[in-house]
Motif scaffolding. Structure first.
Motif, mmCIF file in Angstrom:
data_model
loop_
_atom_site.group_PDB
_atom_site.id
_atom_site.type_symbol
_atom_site.label_atom_id
_atom_site.label_comp_id
_atom_site.label_asym_id
_atom_site.label_seq_id
_atom_site.Cartn_x
_atom_site.Cartn_y
_atom_site.Cartn_z
ATOM 1 N N ALA A 118 0.828 -1.209 0.000
ATOM 2 C CA ALA A 118 0.000 0.000 0.000
ATOM 3 C C ALA A 118 0.865 1.262 0.000
ATOM 4 N N VAL A 119 1.943 1.254 0.777
ATOM 5 C CA VAL A 119 2.817 2.427 0.833
ATOM 6 C C VAL A 119 3.573 2.585 -0.485
ATOM 7 N N ASP A 169 2.574 1.528 -3.380
ATOM 8 C CA ASP A 169 1.566 1.950 -4.348
ATOM 9 C C ASP A 169 1.271 3.444 -4.221
ATOM 10 N N CYS A 170 1.185 3.932 -3.000
ATOM 11 C CA CYS A 170 0.972 5.363 -2.772
ATOM 12 C C CYS A 170 2.099 6.168 -3.414
ATOM 13 N N SER A 214 0.731 8.134 -6.990
ATOM 14 C CA SER A 214 0.132 9.412 -6.604
ATOM 15 C C SER A 214 0.236 10.407 -7.746
ATOM 16 N N ALA A 258 6.417 8.397 0.965
ATOM 17 C CA ALA A 258 5.118 7.906 1.453
ATOM 18 C C ALA A 258 5.351 7.075 2.702
ATOM 19 N N ASN A 294 3.043 5.035 6.225
ATOM 20 C CA ASN A 294 1.830 4.765 6.985
ATOM 21 C C ASN A 294 2.025 5.167 8.454
ATOM 22 N N GLY A 325 3.211 11.611 0.957
ATOM 23 C CA GLY A 325 1.973 10.845 0.890
ATOM 24 C C GLY A 325 1.789 10.029 2.151
ATOM 25 N N HIS A 326 0.539 9.716 2.453
ATOM 26 C CA HIS A 326 0.222 8.992 3.683
ATOM 27 C C HIS A 326 -0.802 7.902 3.382
ATOM 28 N N VAL A 327 -0.590 6.734 3.959
ATOM 29 C CA VAL A 327 -1.543 5.626 3.861
ATOM 30 C C VAL A 327 -2.236 5.513 5.210
ATOM 31 N N ARG A 369 -0.715 14.227 1.361
ATOM 32 C CA ARG A 369 -1.307 14.016 0.016
ATOM 33 C C ARG A 369 -2.201 12.826 0.064
#
Length: 188
Positions: A36-37, A39-40, A44, A51, A53, A103-105, A188
């Motif tokens: 997930a991180v 991918d972020c 983005s 990025a 979490n 970016g943040h998950v 973001r």
């Protein structure tokens, strides 16, 4: 620093698309969160440099994942002079949202009250109990499995309940800035 040096060594195989930072005190890290991180970071729009979490803290302590572009890591390695930044690598990036896009998950629900990291003997006791309960029948367990176990066995939470979490240098400042709306903290 050592992370930048490891990234430079990887150049023999081409420039890496992302550098992922995990720490050894997080033995329950979940591949789903790593994906997930990453991918972020990778998907983005507009593109971001970093990025995580873990900033702001919303996942269990011990599931921290950070990913950054190779260029952002090299810039941090070049420009960071503070010994804390040199040792911990990423604060230089996330403390400068005017320079690096962040970016943040987020977690699906508040989970930061859980402590699944290994700093103290009490943490070892909890992690051992989790592994003993889950690993034999499901060696690929993830964070949801741990949450389900703790829901069935709330007594396990008491094993490390008295361990105080260390506040990372600058963490409270970044968290407060993100809570104000994020733009000034680069969310973001």
């Amino acid at each position: 620093g050592r992370v930048a040096e490891a990234a430079r060594i990887s150049l023999a195989k081409g420039t890496p698309a992302a550098i992922v930072r995990l720490t050894a005190d997080c033995p329950l890290i979940d591949p789903e969160l790593i994906d997930a991180v990453v991918d972020c970071l990778a998907n983005s729009a507009p593109p971001i440099d970093y990025a995580s979490n873990a900033i702001p803290r919303c996942w269990p302590i011990g599931l921290d994942v950070e990913a950054m572009t190779f260029d952002a890591l090299m810039q941090a390695d070049l420009d960071a002079s503070d010994s804390y930044d040199r040792e911990h690598v990423t604060p230089f990036l996330y403390r400068q949202p005017d320079r690096f896009r962040i970016g943040h998950v987020p977690s699906p629900e508040p989970l930061s009250h859980h402590r699944w990291t290994l700093d103290e003997a009490a943490d070892f006791d909890l992690l051992s109990a989790i592994l003993t309960a889950l690993y034999p029948t499901n060696p690929n367990f993830g964070y949801r499995d741990v949450l389900n176990l703790l829901a069935r066995r709330p007594d396990l939470n008491s094993l490390n309940a008295r361990v105080a979490q260390k506040i990372r240098r600058f963490e409270d400042i970044v968290d407060k800035a993100l809570a104000r709306g994020g733009d000034d903290a680069g969310s973001r």
